[in-house]
Design a protein around this motif. Structure first.
Motif, PDB file in Angstrom:
ATOM      1  N   ASP A  70     -15.745  -6.758 -10.578  1.00 45.39           N
ATOM      2  CA  ASP A  70     -15.281  -7.276 -11.868  1.00 45.39           C
ATOM      3  C   ASP A  70     -13.860  -6.815 -12.174  1.00 45.39           C
ATOM      4  N   TRP A  71     -13.573  -5.572 -11.846  1.00 39.46           N
ATOM      5  CA  TRP A  71     -12.255  -4.993 -12.151  1.00 39.46           C
ATOM      6  C   TRP A  71     -11.156  -5.623 -11.289  1.00 39.46           C
ATOM      7  N   LEU A  72     -11.382  -5.715  -9.992  1.00 36.81           N
ATOM      8  CA  LEU A  72     -10.337  -6.194  -9.088  1.00 36.81           C
ATOM      9  C   LEU A  72     -10.279  -7.716  -9.001  1.00 36.81           C
ATOM     10  N   ASN A  73     -11.385  -8.381  -9.246  1.00 40.46           N
ATOM     11  CA  ASN A  73     -11.375  -9.846  -9.205  1.00 40.46           C
ATOM     12  C   ASN A  73     -10.783 -10.456 -10.461  1.00 40.46           C
ATOM     13  N   SER A 124      -7.134 -14.608 -12.618  1.00 38.18           N
ATOM     14  CA  SER A 124      -5.987 -14.955 -13.463  1.00 38.18           C
ATOM     15  C   SER A 124      -4.879 -15.594 -12.642  1.00 38.18           C
ATOM     16  N   GLU A 125      -4.717 -15.154 -11.394  1.00 36.26           N
ATOM     17  CA  GLU A 125      -3.707 -15.762 -10.529  1.00 36.26           C
ATOM     18  C   GLU A 125      -4.118 -17.180 -10.173  1.00 36.26           C
ATOM     19  N   GLY A 126      -5.438 -17.413  -9.969  1.00 33.14           N
ATOM     20  CA  GLY A 126      -5.908 -18.746  -9.626  1.00 33.14           C
ATOM     21  C   GLY A 126      -5.739 -19.721 -10.764  1.00 33.14           C
ATOM     22  N   GLU A 127      -5.890 -19.241 -11.996  1.00 35.23           N
ATOM     23  CA  GLU A 127      -5.732 -20.109 -13.155  1.00 35.23           C
ATOM     24  C   GLU A 127      -4.299 -20.594 -13.298  1.00 35.23           C
ATOM     25  N   LYS A 128      -3.346 -19.746 -12.929  1.00 35.12           N
ATOM     26  CA  LYS A 128      -1.941 -20.136 -13.046  1.00 35.12           C
ATOM     27  C   LYS A 128      -1.567 -21.114 -11.947  1.00 35.12           C
ATOM     28  N   VAL A 187       0.842  -1.199   0.000  1.00 36.51           N
ATOM     29  CA  VAL A 187       0.000   0.000   0.000  1.00 36.51           C
ATOM     30  C   VAL A 187       0.876   1.247   0.000  1.00 36.51           C
ATOM     31  N   LYS A 188       1.939   1.214   0.777  1.00 37.09           N
ATOM     32  CA  LYS A 188       2.860   2.349   0.820  1.00 37.09           C
ATOM     33  C   LYS A 188       3.529   2.561  -0.539  1.00 37.09           C
ATOM     34  N   GLN A 189       3.956   1.476  -1.174  1.00 35.61           N
ATOM     35  CA  GLN A 189       4.598   1.594  -2.486  1.00 35.61           C
ATOM     36  C   GLN A 189       3.642   2.203  -3.510  1.00 35.61           C
ATOM     37  N   ALA A 190       2.388   1.771  -3.507  1.00 34.56           N
ATOM     38  CA  ALA A 190       1.403   2.312  -4.446  1.00 34.56           C
ATOM     39  C   ALA A 190       1.116   3.777  -4.146  1.00 34.56           C
ATOM     40  N   TYR A 191       1.083   4.134  -2.881  1.00 33.22           N
ATOM     41  CA  TYR A 191       0.837   5.525  -2.469  1.00 33.22           C
ATOM     42  C   TYR A 191       1.970   6.427  -2.943  1.00 33.22           C
ATOM     43  N   VAL A 192       3.210   5.994  -2.692  1.00 36.98           N
ATOM     44  CA  VAL A 192       4.382   6.780  -3.094  1.00 36.98           C
ATOM     45  C   VAL A 192       4.475   6.867  -4.613  1.00 36.98           C
ATOM     46  N   VAL A 201       0.470  -4.336 -12.932  1.00 39.99           N
ATOM     47  CA  VAL A 201      -0.982  -4.254 -12.784  1.00 39.99           C
ATOM     48  C   VAL A 201      -1.476  -5.070 -11.595  1.00 39.99           C
ATOM     49  N   LYS A 202      -0.941  -6.279 -11.417  1.00 44.09           N
ATOM     50  CA  LYS A 202      -1.375  -7.124 -10.307  1.00 44.09           C
ATOM     51  C   LYS A 202      -1.070  -6.475  -8.968  1.00 44.09           C
ATOM     52  N   ALA A 203       0.101  -5.858  -8.863  1.00 42.32           N
ATOM     53  CA  ALA A 203       0.484  -5.213  -7.608  1.00 42.32           C
ATOM     54  C   ALA A 203      -0.410  -4.005  -7.327  1.00 42.32           C
ATOM     55  N   LYS A 204      -0.729  -3.228  -8.363  1.00 39.74           N
ATOM     56  CA  LYS A 204      -1.595  -2.055  -8.187  1.00 39.74           C
ATOM     57  C   LYS A 204      -2.979  -2.469  -7.688  1.00 39.74           C
ATOM     58  N   ARG A 205      -3.541  -3.500  -8.319  1.00 41.66           N
ATOM     59  CA  ARG A 205      -4.885  -3.918  -7.946  1.00 41.66           C
ATOM     60  C   ARG A 205      -4.915  -4.574  -6.571  1.00 41.66           C
ATOM     61  N   LEU A 206      -3.859  -5.307  -6.229  1.00 40.25           N
ATOM     62  CA  LEU A 206      -3.783  -5.882  -4.897  1.00 40.25           C
ATOM     63  C   LEU A 206      -3.685  -4.771  -3.850  1.00 40.25           C
TER      64      LEU A 206
END
Length: 218
Positions: free
Chosen positions: A206-209, A214-218, A34-39, A105-110
């Motif tokens: 829909d956007w965040l899931n 996609s992570e579950g499929e891998k 969260v801090k990384q995304a904020y900065v 993208v995955k890190a941003k949405r997480l």
């Protein structure tokens, strides 16, 4: 999981809306992401305006201050050297520095999911049916938010911005309206209250899931 829900007039709804646990109730063991995304949000919005002049850009200094030998003073070839007053700046900003930071993208949405979960844990999130009662008037918007208990920095999350809603919130300095698909960690963390419309909830899911699936499929 249920959350406080209100009608478009600001009254308490009889049926509470349900939030997606994969978005609003995940376990946040560390706030580092969260801090990384904020900065990163702040860094990517930074304007690179600072520029200093090197000795080659400062005007004047073309004439040698004094002759090379015989004066007893240190030798100088220009009065615009960095150690002189009025001289150039050494290692100063040039205006070409790149301060941007990248997150995948995955890190941003997480990070957004974590921020929403933290806000929900602090009881900052409420759901409203719609802002249909706001007819483009600032007073109507202010009264409605007051009924919801949103008296400080408030983030309004909608499915789509309308001219009436934009006009009604434009003069409210503590209110920011954002579309559900443009949520970011900076706005979520800075908000004391987050008001989400019911139509915005499935868009957020829909956007965040999409990343979770996609992570579950891998």
């Amino acid at each position: 999981m249920s959350v406080a829900t209100y009608t478009k007039s600001g009254a308490k709804a009889t049926t509470a809306a349900k939030l997606d646990k994969d978005i609003f109730d995940i376990n946040v063991e560390s706030h580092e992401l969260v801090k990384q995304a904020y900065v990163a949000y702040l860094a990517n919005g930074r304007e690179n305006l600072a520029v200093t002049k090197t000795r080659g850009l400062v005007s004047g200094g073309g004439k040698k201050p004094w002759k090379q030998k015989g004066t007893g003073r240190a030798r100088f070839g220009s009065s615009r050297v960095p150690i002189w007053r009025g001289g150039g700046i050494t290692f100063g900003p040039t205006g070409l520095e790149n301060y941007s930071k990248k997150l995948n993208v995955k890190a941003k949405r997480l990070a957004v999911r974590q921020a929403l979960s933290l806000s929900n844990a602090d009881s900052k999130i409420v759901v409203i049916e719609s802002f249909a009662s706001v007819d483009g008037k600032t007073s109507d918007m202010a009264k409605l938010l007051a009924k919801l208990g949103a008296k400080r920095q408030t983030l309004v999350v909608v499915d789509a911005k309308t001219p009436e809603l934009t006009r009604a919130s434009a003069n409210l300095s503590q209110v920011k309206v954002v579309q559900a698909s443009y949520l970011n960690v900076f706005d979520i963390i800075n908000a004391h209250h987050i008001v989400v419309t019911q139509k915005a909830l499935p868009i957020i899911s829909d956007w965040l899931n999409a990343t979770v699936k996609s992570e579950g499929e891998k």
